[in-house]
Design a protein around this motif. Sequence first.
Motif, PDB file in Angstrom:
ATOM      1  N   ASN A 104       0.841  -1.196   0.000  1.00  0.00           N
ATOM      2  CA  ASN A 104       0.000   0.000   0.000  1.00  0.00           C
ATOM      3  C   ASN A 104       0.878   1.248   0.000  1.00  0.00           C
ATOM      4  OD1 ASN A 104      -2.690  -1.138   0.156  1.00  0.00           O
ATOM      5  ND2 ASN A 104      -2.173  -1.797   2.225  1.00  0.00           N
ATOM      6  N   THR A 105       0.626   2.139  -0.974  1.00  0.00           N
ATOM      7  CA  THR A 105       1.448   3.349  -1.091  1.00  0.00           C
ATOM      8  C   THR A 105       0.675   4.630  -0.808  1.00  0.00           C
ATOM      9  OG1 THR A 105       1.007   3.531  -3.476  1.00  0.00           O
ATOM     10  CG2 THR A 105       2.934   2.234  -2.794  1.00  0.00           C
ATOM     11  N   GLY A 106      -0.635   4.546  -0.622  1.00  0.00           N
ATOM     12  CA  GLY A 106      -1.388   5.755  -0.315  1.00  0.00           C
ATOM     13  C   GLY A 106      -2.742   5.775  -0.992  1.00  0.00           C
ATOM     14  N   PRO A 107      -3.556   6.806  -0.707  1.00  0.00           N
ATOM     15  CA  PRO A 107      -4.936   6.846  -1.197  1.00  0.00           C
ATOM     16  C   PRO A 107      -5.079   7.011  -2.703  1.00  0.00           C
ATOM     17  CG  PRO A 107      -4.362   8.909  -0.074  1.00  0.00           C
ATOM     18  CD  PRO A 107      -3.249   7.956   0.181  1.00  0.00           C
ATOM     19  N   ASP A 108      -4.052   7.481  -3.386  1.00  0.00           N
ATOM     20  CA  ASP A 108      -4.136   7.681  -4.836  1.00  0.00           C
ATOM     21  C   ASP A 108      -3.618   6.486  -5.630  1.00  0.00           C
ATOM     22  OD1 ASP A 108      -5.205  10.243  -4.510  1.00  0.00           O
ATOM     23  OD2 ASP A 108      -3.201  11.134  -4.323  1.00  0.00           O
ATOM     24  N   GLN A 109      -3.262   5.416  -4.959  1.00  0.00           N
ATOM     25  CA  GLN A 109      -2.737   4.227  -5.625  1.00  0.00           C
ATOM     26  C   GLN A 109      -3.789   3.612  -6.541  1.00  0.00           C
ATOM     27  OE1 GLN A 109      -1.240   1.395  -2.835  1.00  0.00           O
ATOM     28  NE2 GLN A 109      -0.377   0.016  -4.368  1.00  0.00           N
ATOM     29  N   THR A 110      -3.374   3.155  -7.738  1.00  0.00           N
ATOM     30  CA  THR A 110      -4.316   2.560  -8.695  1.00  0.00           C
ATOM     31  C   THR A 110      -3.925   1.147  -9.127  1.00  0.00           C
ATOM     32  OG1 THR A 110      -3.133   3.571 -10.571  1.00  0.00           O
ATOM     33  CG2 THR A 110      -4.994   4.803  -9.638  1.00  0.00           C
ATOM     34  N   TRP A 111      -2.766   0.636  -8.719  1.00  0.00           N
ATOM     35  CA  TRP A 111      -2.352  -0.701  -9.128  1.00  0.00           C
ATOM     36  C   TRP A 111      -1.364  -1.285  -8.119  1.00  0.00           C
ATOM     37  CZ3 TRP A 111       2.937  -0.962  -9.911  1.00  0.00           C
ATOM     38  CH2 TRP A 111       3.592   0.248 -10.214  1.00  0.00           C
ATOM     39  N   TYR A 112      -1.208  -2.617  -8.216  1.00  0.00           N
ATOM     40  CA  TYR A 112      -0.235  -3.343  -7.403  1.00  0.00           C
ATOM     41  C   TYR A 112       0.723  -4.107  -8.308  1.00  0.00           C
ATOM     42  CZ  TYR A 112      -3.282  -2.332  -3.445  1.00  0.00           C
ATOM     43  OH  TYR A 112      -4.016  -1.681  -2.494  1.00  0.00           O
ATOM     44  N   ARG A 113       1.875  -4.450  -7.765  1.00  0.00           N
ATOM     45  CA  ARG A 113       2.847  -5.270  -8.487  1.00  0.00           C
ATOM     46  C   ARG A 113       2.508  -6.753  -8.306  1.00  0.00           C
ATOM     47  NH1 ARG A 113       8.561  -3.982  -6.163  1.00  0.00           N
ATOM     48  NH2 ARG A 113       7.466  -4.795  -4.324  1.00  0.00           N
ATOM     49  N   PRO A 114       2.759  -7.588  -9.305  1.00  0.00           N
ATOM     50  CA  PRO A 114       2.438  -9.010  -9.159  1.00  0.00           C
ATOM     51  C   PRO A 114       3.209  -9.679  -8.028  1.00  0.00           C
ATOM     52  CG  PRO A 114       3.726  -8.625 -11.151  1.00  0.00           C
ATOM     53  CD  PRO A 114       3.314  -7.278 -10.633  1.00  0.00           C
ATOM     54  N   GLU A 115       4.416  -9.226  -7.752  1.00  0.00           N
ATOM     55  CA  GLU A 115       5.204  -9.843  -6.685  1.00  0.00           C
ATOM     56  C   GLU A 115       4.631  -9.559  -5.302  1.00  0.00           C
ATOM     57  OE1 GLU A 115       7.934  -6.471  -8.331  1.00  0.00           O
ATOM     58  OE2 GLU A 115       6.332  -7.782  -9.061  1.00  0.00           O
ATOM     59  N   ASP A 116       3.740  -8.575  -5.203  1.00  0.00           N
ATOM     60  CA  ASP A 116       3.098  -8.283  -3.924  1.00  0.00           C
ATOM     61  C   ASP A 116       1.767  -9.017  -3.751  1.00  0.00           C
ATOM     62  OD1 ASP A 116       5.063  -6.438  -3.029  1.00  0.00           O
ATOM     63  OD2 ASP A 116       4.212  -4.901  -4.340  1.00  0.00           O
ATOM     64  N   VAL A 117       1.267  -9.629  -4.823  1.00  0.00           N
ATOM     65  CA  VAL A 117      -0.052 -10.269  -4.803  1.00  0.00           C
ATOM     66  C   VAL A 117       0.096 -11.738  -4.433  1.00  0.00           C
ATOM     67  CG1 VAL A 117      -2.085 -10.864  -6.167  1.00  0.00           C
ATOM     68  CG2 VAL A 117      -0.970  -8.648  -6.488  1.00  0.00           C
ATOM     69  N   LEU A 118      -0.669 -12.180  -3.466  1.00  0.00           N
ATOM     70  CA  LEU A 118      -0.647 -13.570  -3.019  1.00  0.00           C
ATOM     71  C   LEU A 118      -1.763 -14.384  -3.662  1.00  0.00           C
ATOM     72  CD1 LEU A 118       0.953 -15.361  -1.009  1.00  0.00           C
ATOM     73  CD2 LEU A 118      -0.781 -14.810   0.705  1.00  0.00           C
ATOM     74  N   LEU A 119      -2.919 -13.744  -3.873  1.00  0.00           N
ATOM     75  CA  LEU A 119      -4.091 -14.428  -4.415  1.00  0.00           C
ATOM     76  C   LEU A 119      -4.863 -13.475  -5.316  1.00  0.00           C
ATOM     77  CD1 LEU A 119      -6.381 -16.635  -4.482  1.00  0.00           C
ATOM     78  CD2 LEU A 119      -7.253 -15.586  -2.364  1.00  0.00           C
ATOM     79  N   ALA A 120      -5.201 -13.941  -6.515  1.00  0.00           N
ATOM     80  CA  ALA A 120      -6.074 -13.200  -7.430  1.00  0.00           C
ATOM     81  C   ALA A 120      -7.338 -14.023  -7.642  1.00  0.00           C
ATOM     82  CB  ALA A 120      -5.378 -12.949  -8.765  1.00  0.00           C
TER      83      ALA A 120
END
Length: 205
Positions: A104-120
């Motif tokens: 989490n980088t802040g309220p204006d964040q719009t995407w995440y990196r795949p290496e940070d995702v555990l489950l989609a």
Amino acid sequence: MSAVSDDGPDDEPTYRWPIPPPGGWTADDLDRIPGLPPHTELIDGSLVFTSPRTAFHGRCMRLLENTLLEQAPDHLDVMREMTVKLDAKNRPEPDVLVFSVEANTGPDQTWYRPEDVLLAVEVVSADSRERDREVKPRKYATAGVPHFWRVEQGDDNGLPVVYVYEIDPANKTYGLTGIFHDRLKVSVPFGIDIDLTALDRRPRG
């Protein structure tokens, strides 16, 4: 006398579809293109627009998000309908995802990196069957997302049926580890127990 335009009243807006640049759009373009419909995704450099959500789709997302957030350990967070920047040409939007709190980088964040995702998690819709069953799982696995769930509407009672997949890190493909009706109970990526029959039940505080 001035010529009358055939385009309709002057106060009626005319939407112009964005014209892709040579080579297609990039993941960063998704934040810069004006007037995109909500939940627009980028797949192989092309914009993908979604149809209106069904009640089944919305209730599945609500059930999964609420239950996963309640059961996730403190170092993990849960979000619905946020894009994942898999690479320069692919930025899909899972219906629900579990990721590291540190991402989490802040309220204006719009995407995440795949290496940070555990489950989609993808809830299959009539217009997304091929993407949710074939295209997106393949791309999530290639990007290294460890766990993937595909949720379908059951034929007999209309309740969710959840297909659970885990990545084979040697070849970055998903293997099916279980199909769950009525109740989803797994030990990875953490201890999860979801009553799938509670689809229409309101969460209680």
